[in-house]
Design a protein around this motif. Sequence first.
Motif, PDB file in Angstrom:
ATOM      1  N   LEU A 179       0.812  -1.219   0.000  1.00 50.14           N
ATOM      2  CA  LEU A 179       0.000   0.000   0.000  1.00 50.14           C
ATOM      3  C   LEU A 179       0.842   1.264   0.000  1.00 50.14           C
ATOM      4  O   LEU A 179       0.403   2.307  -0.481  1.00 50.14           O
ATOM      5  CB  LEU A 179      -0.912   0.009   1.240  1.00 50.14           C
ATOM      6  CG  LEU A 179      -2.012  -1.058   1.291  1.00 50.14           C
ATOM      7  CD1 LEU A 179      -2.652  -1.074   2.673  1.00 50.14           C
ATOM      8  CD2 LEU A 179      -3.059  -0.799   0.219  1.00 50.14           C
ATOM      9  N   ASN A 180       2.046   1.185   0.560  1.00 46.49           N
ATOM     10  CA  ASN A 180       2.854   2.397   0.752  1.00 46.49           C
ATOM     11  C   ASN A 180       4.296   2.202   0.297  1.00 46.49           C
ATOM     12  O   ASN A 180       5.223   2.715   0.918  1.00 46.49           O
ATOM     13  CB  ASN A 180       2.824   2.811   2.223  1.00 46.49           C
ATOM     14  CG  ASN A 180       3.398   1.737   3.138  1.00 46.49           C
ATOM     15  OD1 ASN A 180       3.255   0.546   2.878  1.00 46.49           O
ATOM     16  ND2 ASN A 180       4.051   2.146   4.209  1.00 46.49           N
ATOM     17  N   GLU A 181       4.486   1.482  -0.799  1.00 52.40           N
ATOM     18  CA  GLU A 181       5.834   1.218  -1.295  1.00 52.40           C
ATOM     19  C   GLU A 181       6.614   2.500  -1.532  1.00 52.40           C
ATOM     20  O   GLU A 181       7.809   2.593  -1.209  1.00 52.40           O
ATOM     21  CB  GLU A 181       5.778   0.396  -2.585  1.00 52.40           C
ATOM     22  CG  GLU A 181       7.128   0.156  -3.226  1.00 52.40           C
ATOM     23  CD  GLU A 181       7.045  -0.692  -4.484  1.00 52.40           C
ATOM     24  OE1 GLU A 181       8.078  -0.823  -5.185  1.00 52.40           O
ATOM     25  OE2 GLU A 181       5.959  -1.228  -4.779  1.00 52.40           O
ATOM     26  N   GLU A 265       0.405  -2.959   4.288  1.00 51.41           N
ATOM     27  CA  GLU A 265       1.238  -1.811   4.625  1.00 51.41           C
ATOM     28  C   GLU A 265       2.631  -2.268   5.046  1.00 51.41           C
ATOM     29  O   GLU A 265       2.771  -3.224   5.822  1.00 51.41           O
ATOM     30  CB  GLU A 265       0.583  -1.025   5.762  1.00 51.41           C
ATOM     31  CG  GLU A 265       1.345   0.195   6.213  1.00 51.41           C
ATOM     32  CD  GLU A 265       0.660   0.882   7.389  1.00 51.41           C
ATOM     33  OE1 GLU A 265       1.367   1.505   8.206  1.00 51.41           O
ATOM     34  OE2 GLU A 265      -0.588   0.788   7.494  1.00 51.41           O
ATOM     35  N   LEU A 266       3.653  -1.604   4.544  1.00 56.87           N
ATOM     36  CA  LEU A 266       5.033  -1.896   4.922  1.00 56.87           C
ATOM     37  C   LEU A 266       5.443  -1.051   6.131  1.00 56.87           C
ATOM     38  O   LEU A 266       5.009   0.094   6.261  1.00 56.87           O
ATOM     39  CB  LEU A 266       5.975  -1.584   3.754  1.00 56.87           C
ATOM     40  CG  LEU A 266       5.806  -2.437   2.500  1.00 56.87           C
ATOM     41  CD1 LEU A 266       6.465  -1.766   1.307  1.00 56.87           C
ATOM     42  CD2 LEU A 266       6.383  -3.836   2.715  1.00 56.87           C
ATOM     43  N   PRO A 267       6.273  -1.590   7.027  1.00 56.81           N
ATOM     44  CA  PRO A 267       6.773  -0.790   8.150  1.00 56.81           C
ATOM     45  C   PRO A 267       7.493   0.458   7.645  1.00 56.81           C
ATOM     46  O   PRO A 267       8.337   0.378   6.759  1.00 56.81           O
ATOM     47  CB  PRO A 267       7.732  -1.734   8.871  1.00 56.81           C
ATOM     48  CG  PRO A 267       7.286  -3.103   8.479  1.00 56.81           C
ATOM     49  CD  PRO A 267       6.758  -2.977   7.081  1.00 56.81           C
ATOM     50  N   ALA A 268       7.184   1.609   8.239  1.00 54.97           N
ATOM     51  CA  ALA A 268       7.744   2.869   7.751  1.00 54.97           C
ATOM     52  C   ALA A 268       8.843   3.417   8.649  1.00 54.97           C
ATOM     53  O   ALA A 268       9.503   4.391   8.284  1.00 54.97           O
ATOM     54  CB  ALA A 268       6.636   3.919   7.616  1.00 54.97           C
ATOM     55  N   THR A 269       9.036   2.808   9.808  1.00 60.90           N
ATOM     56  CA  THR A 269      10.086   3.258  10.718  1.00 60.90           C
ATOM     57  C   THR A 269      11.036   2.108  11.000  1.00 60.90           C
ATOM     58  O   THR A 269      10.659   0.927  10.902  1.00 60.90           O
ATOM     59  CB  THR A 269       9.500   3.780  12.038  1.00 60.90           C
ATOM     60  OG1 THR A 269       8.762   2.722  12.674  1.00 60.90           O
ATOM     61  CG2 THR A 269       8.595   4.967  11.803  1.00 60.90           C
ATOM     62  N   LEU A 270      12.263   2.452  11.376  1.00 61.06           N
ATOM     63  CA  LEU A 270      13.271   1.416  11.558  1.00 61.06           C
ATOM     64  C   LEU A 270      12.965   0.526  12.748  1.00 61.06           C
ATOM     65  O   LEU A 270      13.251  -0.675  12.710  1.00 61.06           O
ATOM     66  CB  LEU A 270      14.657   2.043  11.711  1.00 61.06           C
ATOM     67  CG  LEU A 270      15.809   1.032  11.574  1.00 61.06           C
ATOM     68  CD1 LEU A 270      15.851   0.471  10.171  1.00 61.06           C
ATOM     69  CD2 LEU A 270      17.134   1.687  11.929  1.00 61.06           C
ATOM     70  N   ASP A 271      12.385   1.062  13.822  1.00 66.15           N
ATOM     71  CA  ASP A 271      12.062   0.195  14.957  1.00 66.15           C
ATOM     72  C   ASP A 271      11.013  -0.833  14.565  1.00 66.15           C
ATOM     73  O   ASP A 271      11.077  -1.996  14.981  1.00 66.15           O
ATOM     74  CB  ASP A 271      11.592   1.024  16.162  1.00 66.15           C
ATOM     75  CG  ASP A 271      10.281   1.748  15.905  1.00 66.15           C
ATOM     76  OD1 ASP A 271      10.179   2.411  14.877  1.00 66.15           O
ATOM     77  OD2 ASP A 271       9.378   1.632  16.746  1.00 66.15           O
ATOM     78  N   ALA A 272      10.039  -0.440  13.728  1.00 66.85           N
ATOM     79  CA  ALA A 272       9.032  -1.384  13.258  1.00 66.85           C
ATOM     80  C   ALA A 272       9.660  -2.445  12.359  1.00 66.85           C
ATOM     81  O   ALA A 272       9.351  -3.639  12.467  1.00 66.85           O
ATOM     82  CB  ALA A 272       7.930  -0.644  12.506  1.00 66.85           C
ATOM     83  N   GLY A 418      -1.303   2.915   9.287  1.00 67.78           N
ATOM     84  CA  GLY A 418      -2.373   3.325   8.383  1.00 67.78           C
ATOM     85  C   GLY A 418      -1.892   4.148   7.214  1.00 67.78           C
ATOM     86  O   GLY A 418      -2.622   5.004   6.712  1.00 67.78           O
ATOM     87  N   LEU A 419      -0.673   3.888   6.743  1.00 68.21           N
ATOM     88  CA  LEU A 419      -0.092   4.666   5.648  1.00 68.21           C
ATOM     89  C   LEU A 419      -0.500   4.090   4.290  1.00 68.21           C
ATOM     90  O   LEU A 419      -0.505   2.883   4.095  1.00 68.21           O
ATOM     91  CB  LEU A 419       1.436   4.662   5.761  1.00 68.21           C
ATOM     92  CG  LEU A 419       2.018   5.146   7.096  1.00 68.21           C
ATOM     93  CD1 LEU A 419       3.528   5.007   7.088  1.00 68.21           C
ATOM     94  CD2 LEU A 419       1.608   6.589   7.359  1.00 68.21           C
ATOM     95  N   VAL A 420      -0.803   4.984   3.357  1.00 70.21           N
ATOM     96  CA  VAL A 420      -1.111   4.593   1.984  1.00 70.21           C
ATOM     97  C   VAL A 420      -0.358   5.523   1.053  1.00 70.21           C
ATOM     98  O   VAL A 420      -0.439   6.753   1.190  1.00 70.21           O
ATOM     99  CB  VAL A 420      -2.625   4.664   1.696  1.00 70.21           C
ATOM    100  CG1 VAL A 420      -2.907   4.330   0.236  1.00 70.21           C
ATOM    101  CG2 VAL A 420      -3.395   3.728   2.617  1.00 70.21           C
ATOM    102  N   LYS A 421       0.401   4.938   0.124  1.00 70.00           N
ATOM    103  CA  LYS A 421       1.247   5.696  -0.796  1.00 70.00           C
ATOM    104  C   LYS A 421       2.151   6.633   0.015  1.00 70.00           C
ATOM    105  O   LYS A 421       2.882   6.199   0.865  1.00 70.00           O
ATOM    106  CB  LYS A 421       0.395   6.432  -1.828  1.00 70.00           C
ATOM    107  CG  LYS A 421      -0.358   5.457  -2.747  1.00 70.00           C
ATOM    108  CD  LYS A 421      -1.091   6.173  -3.854  1.00 70.00           C
ATOM    109  CE  LYS A 421      -1.775   5.155  -4.774  1.00 70.00           C
ATOM    110  NZ  LYS A 421      -2.505   5.810  -5.861  1.00 70.00           N
ATOM    111  N   ARG A 422       2.074   7.934  -0.234  1.00 73.63           N
ATOM    112  CA  ARG A 422       2.926   8.868   0.506  1.00 73.63           C
ATOM    113  C   ARG A 422       2.165   9.610   1.605  1.00 73.63           C
ATOM    114  O   ARG A 422       2.710  10.499   2.254  1.00 73.63           O
ATOM    115  CB  ARG A 422       3.546   9.892  -0.459  1.00 73.63           C
ATOM    116  CG  ARG A 422       4.528   9.282  -1.455  1.00 73.63           C
ATOM    117  CD  ARG A 422       5.127  10.351  -2.339  1.00 73.63           C
ATOM    118  NE  ARG A 422       6.084   9.791  -3.276  1.00 73.63           N
ATOM    119  CZ  ARG A 422       7.368   9.606  -3.025  1.00 73.63           C
ATOM    120  NH1 ARG A 422       7.839   9.938  -1.840  1.00 73.63           N
ATOM    121  NH2 ARG A 422       8.171   9.088  -3.928  1.00 73.63           N
TER     122      ARG A 422
END
Length: 489
Positions: A179-181, A265-272, A418-422
Motif C-alpha cells: 500500500l505504501n511502497e 502496509e510496509l513498516p515505515a520506521t526502523l524500529d518497526a 495506516g499509511l497509503v502511498k505517501r
Amino acid sequence: MLFLEITLLVVYGLCLLFVLGFSLTQFQLTRLARRAYRQGLAPEPAAPAVWPRVTVQLPLYNEVFVAERLIDACAALDYPTAQLHIQVLDDSTDETVALVAARVAYHQARGLHIEQVRRPDRQGYKAGALAYGLTHSEAELVAIFDADFVPQPDFLRRTVPYFQEEPRLGVVQTRWGHLNEEYSLLTELQAFGLNAHFHVEQLGRNAGGHFINFNGTGGVWRRSCIEDAGGWHADTLTEDLDLSYRAQLRGWRFHYLPHVVAPAELPATLDALKSQQFRWTKGAAETARKHLRNVLRSGQPLSTKLHATFHLLNSSVFVAILVMALVSVPLVFVRADLPELKPVLRVASVFLLAFVPLVYYYYTAWRLDKPTAPRWRFVADFLLFLSVSMGLTLHNARAVLLGYRGRQSAFIRTPKLGLVKRAGGWRGRRYRTGDLLDGLTFTEGLLALYFAFGVGAGLYLGDWGLLPFHLMLTVGYGIVFLYSVRHRA
C-alpha cells in the motif's frame, strides 16, 4: 601469527561457501519460476455449486490506526453472507477495543456474521489467538489477515474454488501487495526484497514441488489440515512457518497464487522494521531447530530436502555475512603482510561471485514488478537493498543465534500506522517497539566506522578485491544507524 591468519581465511571461506550454496538454490528457484511464467498460469477453477463455510480471522493487538480499515475491507468481501463468518480476534488493551466494538456492531446491524472475540489473556500471542478462534468456529476453511492488510472484495471467490479440486490441498497462499511502497526509501527497499520472495521464490518452490510456507496472512487454510498437523503452536515466533512444515510433512499440499494480490502496509520506521526482522529471523531459526531433522529423515525427494534445508536456514545467511564482514578487514592486511599467500587469498576477492545468482533472482522479480522501468533503476535498487540488508546483519544475526539457543522471546508485533502511498506520517505515533538508540545501535554505528576503515586500508594498500564489500557494508551500517537516530522521535 601465521596460524591466526590462516584461520581467518578458512573462516571467511566457509562462510562464503554457505552464502554461495544459498545463492545457487535461489538461482534454481528463479529458473523454476521463469519456466512457470513461460508456461502460463493454469486457468482459475470454476466456482463450486455450493460455496463452503469460511471463517475470516483477524488477529489484532492495539491497532488503533488500522483496525477499522481492516474490518471494513473484510466486511466488503464478495461471498455468500450465510457462509461467511468474520472473527476479530482482539487482544487489545487500548482504545482499539472500543473502535472494534463499534465497527463490529455496525456490520452486525447490516446482517453480517461478525464478532469481536476477546480472550482472558494473550497466552500464545498470535498463535494462541488463532487457535482460540478455531474453537468458536465450525467453518471448513479459514482465511487469515493481519491488521495491515486490505483484502480485495473478490479474494475469497478467487481462492476458495481451489479447495474443491483437491482434497489434500491444505493452503492457498496469495502474493502480498504494498500500500505504501513509495512512502520512503525504507519502504521501497522492503518492497524490493519482498517482491523477490513472492514473485520468484514462492512460485519457484511451488512449481518444483518443494515445500513452501504460509506467510502468516493473505491466505486460506483447510481447517482439517490445521487440525491434522497438530494445530497452532506458540513455541516459535513464526507460527506460520512451523505449521506449514508440520502440515507438508504430513502430506498436505500447498498452492501459491502469484496472480492474486493481497495489499498490505510496509513498516515505515526502523524500529518497526527491526521488530519484524527479529521475529522473522529468530522464528526461522527456531523452526529450523524444531523441524530440520524431521525434514532430512522424511521420505521427501533429495531435491526437496535440499531446498527445505536452505529454506529453513535462510536466516543463517545473516550470521555468515556478519562473520565474513568482521574477518574481511584483517584479511586486507594479511594479504599485504604475506605475499606468499596471494594465490590463496585471491579467494577472498571473489566475494561478489557468490552474489551473481542473486542478481538473476532479484532482477527477475524486479522486472516482473516494474516491466517498463529503466535497467539502471535496478542497479541502484539492488545495491542499496544489498547494502541495507548487510547493515542489518548484526541485529538479525543476534536474533538467529538466540533462536538456535532456544531462548524464548515475546511476540512483539510490528506497529502499523495506516499509511497509503505517501500519505500520513510516523512522527508522534504511540506504538514503539523499544529505544532505537540502545547498545546494539551504537555498535552498528561503530561498525560503519570499522568498515570505512576497511575501505581506507584497501585504498592505501592498493588491495581492491574487498573494496566493493566494504563500501556496501559502510553504506549499509551507516544508513541503519542514521535511520535509528532519525526515527527515535
